[in-house]
Design an enzyme around this catalytic site. Structure first.
Site, mmCIF file in Angstrom:
data_model
loop_
_atom_site.group_PDB
_atom_site.id
_atom_site.type_symbol
_atom_site.label_atom_id
_atom_site.label_comp_id
_atom_site.label_asym_id
_atom_site.label_seq_id
_atom_site.Cartn_x
_atom_site.Cartn_y
_atom_site.Cartn_z
ATOM 1 N N ARG A 374 0.843 -1.218 0.000
ATOM 2 C CA ARG A 374 0.000 0.000 0.000
ATOM 3 C C ARG A 374 0.870 1.256 0.000
ATOM 4 O O ARG A 374 0.557 2.245 -0.694
ATOM 5 C CB ARG A 374 -0.915 -0.019 1.227
ATOM 6 C CG ARG A 374 -1.777 1.235 1.388
ATOM 7 C CD ARG A 374 -2.742 1.079 2.550
ATOM 8 N NE ARG A 374 -3.516 2.294 2.750
ATOM 9 C CZ ARG A 374 -3.243 3.235 3.637
ATOM 10 N NH1 ARG A 374 -2.166 3.088 4.432
ATOM 11 N NH2 ARG A 374 -3.997 4.311 3.755
ATOM 12 N N SER A 386 -6.928 2.287 0.274
ATOM 13 C CA SER A 386 -6.976 1.887 1.690
ATOM 14 C C SER A 386 -6.816 0.382 1.797
ATOM 15 O O SER A 386 -6.885 -0.343 0.792
ATOM 16 C CB SER A 386 -8.310 2.317 2.306
ATOM 17 O OG SER A 386 -9.375 1.573 1.725
ATOM 18 N N ASN A 478 -16.285 -3.906 7.672
ATOM 19 C CA ASN A 478 -14.952 -3.573 8.206
ATOM 20 C C ASN A 478 -15.098 -2.602 9.367
ATOM 21 O O ASN A 478 -15.578 -1.470 9.192
ATOM 22 C CB ASN A 478 -14.099 -2.952 7.093
ATOM 23 C CG ASN A 478 -12.634 -2.820 7.505
ATOM 24 O OD1 ASN A 478 -12.306 -2.822 8.688
ATOM 25 N ND2 ASN A 478 -11.755 -2.713 6.527
ATOM 26 N N HIS A 529 -24.788 -22.453 6.210
ATOM 27 C CA HIS A 529 -24.415 -23.858 6.063
ATOM 28 C C HIS A 529 -25.255 -24.587 5.008
ATOM 29 O O HIS A 529 -24.923 -25.694 4.587
ATOM 30 C CB HIS A 529 -24.544 -24.584 7.407
ATOM 31 C CG HIS A 529 -23.454 -25.584 7.637
ATOM 32 N ND1 HIS A 529 -22.995 -26.428 6.656
ATOM 33 C CD2 HIS A 529 -22.732 -25.890 8.737
ATOM 34 C CE1 HIS A 529 -22.044 -27.200 7.137
ATOM 35 N NE2 HIS A 529 -21.847 -26.898 8.399
ATOM 36 N N ASP A 533 -20.308 -25.333 2.762
ATOM 37 C CA ASP A 533 -19.807 -26.286 3.750
ATOM 38 C C ASP A 533 -18.519 -25.749 4.373
ATOM 39 O O ASP A 533 -17.870 -24.842 3.829
ATOM 40 C CB ASP A 533 -19.541 -27.641 3.104
ATOM 41 C CG ASP A 533 -20.836 -28.298 2.631
ATOM 42 O OD1 ASP A 533 -21.874 -28.058 3.263
ATOM 43 O OD2 ASP A 533 -20.782 -29.026 1.623
#
Length: 556
Positions: A374, A386, A478, A529, A533
């Site tokens: 970065r 970012s 985030n 699920h 899996d």
């Protein structure tokens, strides 16, 4: 040697008890003083302590069941000890012995014995008749059987004096049994008219302990006619400074209030000096478990007695003591009606959480190369990306290789999306919105950075269009910029997964067998699920790890 525990008589009127709850189960270790069970009497629910050490080998009365006083309640002994004989015998050794003895005597002797039992039964039935002769409202309180082995008790402390008003549930006295000192509650209301025993005096179970009734009632005849089993035994006591009228003190008639008040003062001083602190058995046990000295706790019970809530609310003093907190504020709240956005968020997240079976995969990536990448990338003029942009690009490329993680569940089918539209969660004052970066795998880092910045600005200014929030195939949330190291998220349906991204943390790491300073980032993948899996999610994270830890590969 196994010890038989019978149902105790926990009040003077108790004939049978119900086990409200067992606090120990078969196989548990039991120490003297441990609470075995909560017993419901005819008046209250009380804790029943163990007076033996060992292992709980047998429970004779299950929770919710009722049995008479002195019936088999439990057996404590050595681990693995055979107690089948005791169980089959009902725990009543004395009855077994008497039955065996009676089988060896002649029928005539048995008839005589039966006659004696009938006369004893008649004598015991005289109590109700005697009660009928009591003045209205007067109640005789007998020495209770507070343990299964108790034959007599000693009044350690009177907590009520003659003339005091007594409410149901008040602690009348502390009674020393053969095993411990226990509180004895009053199960009636009235005025304490007579104390049958002085502090330090002992008497057998069912002996006259006290008399309650309406204020001013003459109970001298009740005292005189009461039939007590066994003589009162006086324990050694400290000599009082004044020995006036010793003859009157030996009498059972009420003594002037001066003496009780003196006794009360001495008890309080003793507790203050730390020689003896008055506390309930449960409070003592809790304080011991927490490593708190009882002398440090201020009791809020009667006469400064330490009770359960005092131990629970105890806060250690700082710097020699803390002034008592006196609140100056008032309780208040604001009522905020739900916005339409908040209603939709609540509905969708609830549907997701309770319809999609979530599971979570947690990983920690080395961010050393990503940080260097970065820094180099941003050294290009007019370029600014970012870490979130790097994560979005890496995720989009990994999803392209794992379409099942980029899927959607339908009632009759599963959609495996080959296009990658990344939803980016953005916090706004009214809640949370998820603008979508379309075909993120095809965009450069700079393009992703610019689009995310534009969409986030629109979201905060409430200018996002509906089509800009639709069609995501995967979502990223985030919270690293807020210092959150790790967290889990609820899947943004109809997506099959959501990635939670934490902060980059500087910490010691092991590289090539050496401990060095490194930078890591934790991520959590929440999966549905039904479509993803565990192995599928794990392979996706491995691919994502390759891109984030070696971001140069995203440019190839």
């Amino acid at each position: 040697m196994a010890e038989i525990i019978n149902m105790p008589r926990l009040s003077d009127t108790m004939e049978e008890g119900t086990v409200a709850s067992w606090l120990k189960k078969v196989g548990d270790k039991v120490e003297e003083g441990d609470i075995l069970a909560e017993i419901e009497t005819d008046k209250a629910t009380m804790e029943f302590e163990s007076f033996h050490n060992g292992t709980l080998l047998y429970i004779g009365v299950e929770e919710g069941e009722t049995t008479k006083v002195d019936e088999l309640l439990a057996i404590i002994g050595e681990e693995g000890e055979d107690v089948s004989d005791l169980i089959n015998g009902g725990g009543k050794k004395s009855e077994t012995s008497s039955n065996e003895a009676s089988s060896e005597v002649s029928p005539e002797a048995q008839e005589e014995s039966s006659g004696e039992e009938e006369s004893e039964s008649a004598a015991s039935n005289e109590e109700p008749a005697a009660k009928a002769d009591l003045p209205d409202g007067v109640v005789v309180v007998k020495m209770p059987r507070l343990s299964d082995t108790m034959e007599e008790g000693t009044v350690a402390t009177w907590l009520k004096n003659v003339g005091d008003k007594v409410e149901e549930g008040d602690i009348l006295a502390e009674i020393e049994t053969d095993k411990a000192t226990m509180e004895f509650e009053s199960f009636q209301s009235g005025v304490l008219l007579h104390q049958g025993l002085k502090e330090g005096d002992s008497a057998k179970v069912d002996a006259l302990l006290a008399i309650l009734g309406p204020e001013g009632t003459d109970v001298s005849d009740v005292v005189k006619n009461f039939k007590s089993e066994g003589a009162t035994v006086t324990a050694p006591k400290k000599e009082e400074p004044k020995k006036a009228a010793p003859q009157e003190e030996k009498n059972d008639s009420p003594s002037p209030k001066v003496e009780p008040s003196k006794t009360k003062t001495v008890s309080a001083q003793t507790a203050t000096d730390g020689a003896r602190v008055f506390a309930s058995p449960l409070a003592k046990k809790m304080a011991e478990d927490k490593g708190i000295k009882l002398s440090q706790i201020n009791g809020s019970g009667e006469n400064g007695r330490i009770v359960k809530r005092d131990v629970e609310n105890y806060q250690p003093a700082v710097g020699g003591g803390v002034a008592k907190f006196e609140p100056t504020g008032v309780e208040s709240s604001d009522e905020v009606k739900h916005s339409q956005m908040r209603k939709v968020i609540a509905k969708r997240l609830a549907e997701s959480k309770f319809t999609a079976p979530h599971y979570y995969l947690n990983v920690e990536f080395d961010m050393g190369n990503a940080m260097a990448f970065r820094e180099q990338y941003n050294s290009i003029p007019d370029t600014k990306i970012s870490f979130n942009d790097i994560v979005i690009k890496a995720t989009a490329m990994a999803l392209k290789q794992h379409p099942q993680v980029n899927s959607q569940w339908k009632d009759d089918k599963m959609l495996l999306n080959h296009h990658v539209h990344i939803g980016v969660a953005v916090a706004v004052p009214d809640g949370l919105v998820v603008p979508v970066v379309r075909f993120a795998n095809e965009q450069s880092l700079t393009q992703i950075g610019a689009e995310v910045k534009e969409l986030a600005g629109k979201a905060r200014n409430k200018k996002l269009q509906p089509q800009e929030m639709e069609g995501s195939t995967f979502t990223i949330s985030n919270l690293g910029m807020f210092g959150i190291e790790s967290f889990t998220s609820i899947i943004n349906q109809p997506n099959s997964a959501i990635l939670s991204v934490g902060a980059i943390v500087e910490k010691p790491v092991v590289k090539n067998g050496q401990i060095v300073v490194g930078n890591t980032m934790k991520l959590c993948l929440a999966c549905d699920h039904r479509t993803v899996d565990g192995a599928t999610g794990a392979l996706f994270l491995q691919t994502l790890k390759g891109y984030i830890e070696n971001p140069i590969t995203m440019l190839l």
